[in-house]
Scaffold this motif. Structure first.
Motif, PDB file in Angstrom:
ATOM      1  N   GLY A  81     -24.619  18.101 -26.313  1.00  0.00           N
ATOM      2  CA  GLY A  81     -25.331  17.059 -25.571  1.00  0.00           C
ATOM      3  C   GLY A  81     -26.838  17.200 -25.689  1.00  0.00           C
ATOM      4  N   PHE A 102     -20.005  20.462 -24.387  1.00  0.00           N
ATOM      5  CA  PHE A 102     -18.896  19.885 -23.613  1.00  0.00           C
ATOM      6  C   PHE A 102     -17.736  19.611 -24.546  1.00  0.00           C
ATOM      7  N   SER A 161     -18.440   7.081 -24.880  1.00  0.00           N
ATOM      8  CA  SER A 161     -18.710   7.730 -23.586  1.00  0.00           C
ATOM      9  C   SER A 161     -18.665   6.714 -22.459  1.00  0.00           C
ATOM     10  N   ARG A 163     -20.067   6.140 -19.050  1.00  0.00           N
ATOM     11  CA  ARG A 163     -21.171   6.791 -18.325  1.00  0.00           C
ATOM     12  C   ARG A 163     -20.868   6.975 -16.839  1.00  0.00           C
ATOM     13  N   GLN A 166     -18.661   9.905 -16.742  1.00  0.00           N
ATOM     14  CA  GLN A 166     -19.391  11.093 -17.188  1.00  0.00           C
ATOM     15  C   GLN A 166     -20.349  11.618 -16.123  1.00  0.00           C
ATOM     16  N   LEU A 167     -21.027  10.690 -15.439  1.00  0.00           N
ATOM     17  CA  LEU A 167     -22.181  11.084 -14.636  1.00  0.00           C
ATOM     18  C   LEU A 167     -22.042  10.809 -13.146  1.00  0.00           C
ATOM     19  N   GLY A 171     -18.751  15.226 -11.986  1.00  0.00           N
ATOM     20  CA  GLY A 171     -18.679  16.176 -13.098  1.00  0.00           C
ATOM     21  C   GLY A 171     -17.268  16.588 -13.448  1.00  0.00           C
ATOM     22  N   THR A 172     -17.054  17.210 -14.562  1.00  0.00           N
ATOM     23  CA  THR A 172     -17.999  17.435 -15.644  1.00  0.00           C
ATOM     24  C   THR A 172     -18.124  16.199 -16.541  1.00  0.00           C
ATOM     25  N   TRP A 173     -18.988  16.320 -17.562  1.00  0.00           N
ATOM     26  CA  TRP A 173     -19.143  15.226 -18.516  1.00  0.00           C
ATOM     27  C   TRP A 173     -17.808  14.865 -19.169  1.00  0.00           C
ATOM     28  N   LYS A 177     -15.806  11.499 -21.623  1.00  0.00           N
ATOM     29  CA  LYS A 177     -15.929  11.707 -23.066  1.00  0.00           C
ATOM     30  C   LYS A 177     -14.592  11.741 -23.792  1.00  0.00           C
TER      31      LYS A 177
END
Ligand code: ZN
Length: 285
Positions: A81, A102, A161, A163, A166-167, A171-173, A177
């Motif tokens: 990342g 990741f 991705s 988002r 992911q965000l 968490g986690t990314w 993904k």
């Protein structure tokens, strides 16, 4: 040499792309572009073949001949990342002191031209053109000086991705993904002898013909040998593992206002010497 896998989903056969852009069948030599077939000794053997001696496969790759992911039976897809300073800036984040690592779940891996399916409820599915490393010889605690001895070649990965997942989902990314179809891989695995140092390759990505990403591997923060050595501190790397090395600027999250994928849109992306991918985005099934 460009290695590939062709045929219907789940029934892909190994092949190589000859100088005329036609597929030659490698089924008589290796069972798959995977695992031990990626060892340097086997790669050298394949490079010694005359493609004209191999059976010609009917069809045009990526047109009327489907390609699968260019590596089969991938044990793990590790992603890096924020590995482009200009992309970190658009994400509003600092360039990390060490590589951010990741995981993309291997069930996300699809062919380079297969559909990308939006997960249920997704509002923020995004794109990331990336240079990916394919491991040929495994190892742990690999010296950076010897790291390229462990690399079978390179390919394109679209690190798709979500988002919000992911965000914004605690968490986690990885949640954003590794959704199914979020890892188009290919079209071919290109051995290092074809690409030089891979340190200055143009890379781009279009949505419905509009260019969003336009960068170069020259602006990567942590380079390929370092990433191979670095990852091998935390896990054993094995033949057929993939390390995707991060994306340059121009992702949807970085637009003002932000832009995300919708049903029916087409992503086209490429990296110099590594070919082109093209995916149609589909709504959740
Ligand atoms: Zn990425």
């Amino acid at each position: 040499m460009k290695l590939l896998r062709y045929g219907p989903v789940g029934q892909e056969k190994p092949g190589l792309l000859d100088d005329a852009g036609q597929v030659r069948d490698l089924s008589g030599i290796i069972t798959d572009v995977a695992g031990d077939a990626l060892h340097p000794d086997m790669i050298a053997k394949l490079q010694g073949l005359n493609p004209a001696d191999l059976p010609l496969v009917a069809g045009t790759p990526q047109d009327d001949l489907r390609l699968g992911a260019c590596v089969g039976n991938v044990g793990k897809m590790v992603c890096i990342g924020l590995n482009y300073a200009d992309h970190a800036a658009e994400a509003g984040l600092d360039v990390p002191k060490e590589p951010v690592v990741f995981n993309k779940f291997t069930s996300a891996i699809v062919g380079p031209n297969d559909d990308v399916v939006l997960p249920r409820g997704s509002k923020k599915t995004d794109w990331e053109v990336e240079l990916a490393i394919v491991i040929g010889k495994g190892g742990t605690y690999i010296d950076e000086a010897n790291a390229m001895d462990h690399v079978a070649g390179f390919c394109i990965v679209n690190d798709v991705s979500e988002r919000e997942y992911q965000l914004e989902r605690s968490g986690t990314w990885d949640k954003g993904k590794g959704c199914d179809t979020f890892g188009p891989t290919g079209p071919w695995l290109v051995t290092p002898d074809e690409g030089g140092d891979f340190d200055d390759l143009g890379m781009w990505l279009d949505i419905d013909g509009k260019r969003y990403q336009n960068g170069s591997t020259a602006t990567m923060v942590f380079k390929v040998p370092h990433l191979v050595a670095y990852c091998s501190e935390f896990m054993s790397l094995q033949p057929g593992d993939i390390i995707s090395t991060g994306t340059p600027p121009g992702v949807g999250m970085g637009q003002k206002p932000q832009v995300y994928l919708a049903d029916g849109q087409v992503m086209t992306l490429g990296i110099d010497k590594l070919g082109v991918q093209r995916q149609t985005v589909r709504a959740s099934k």
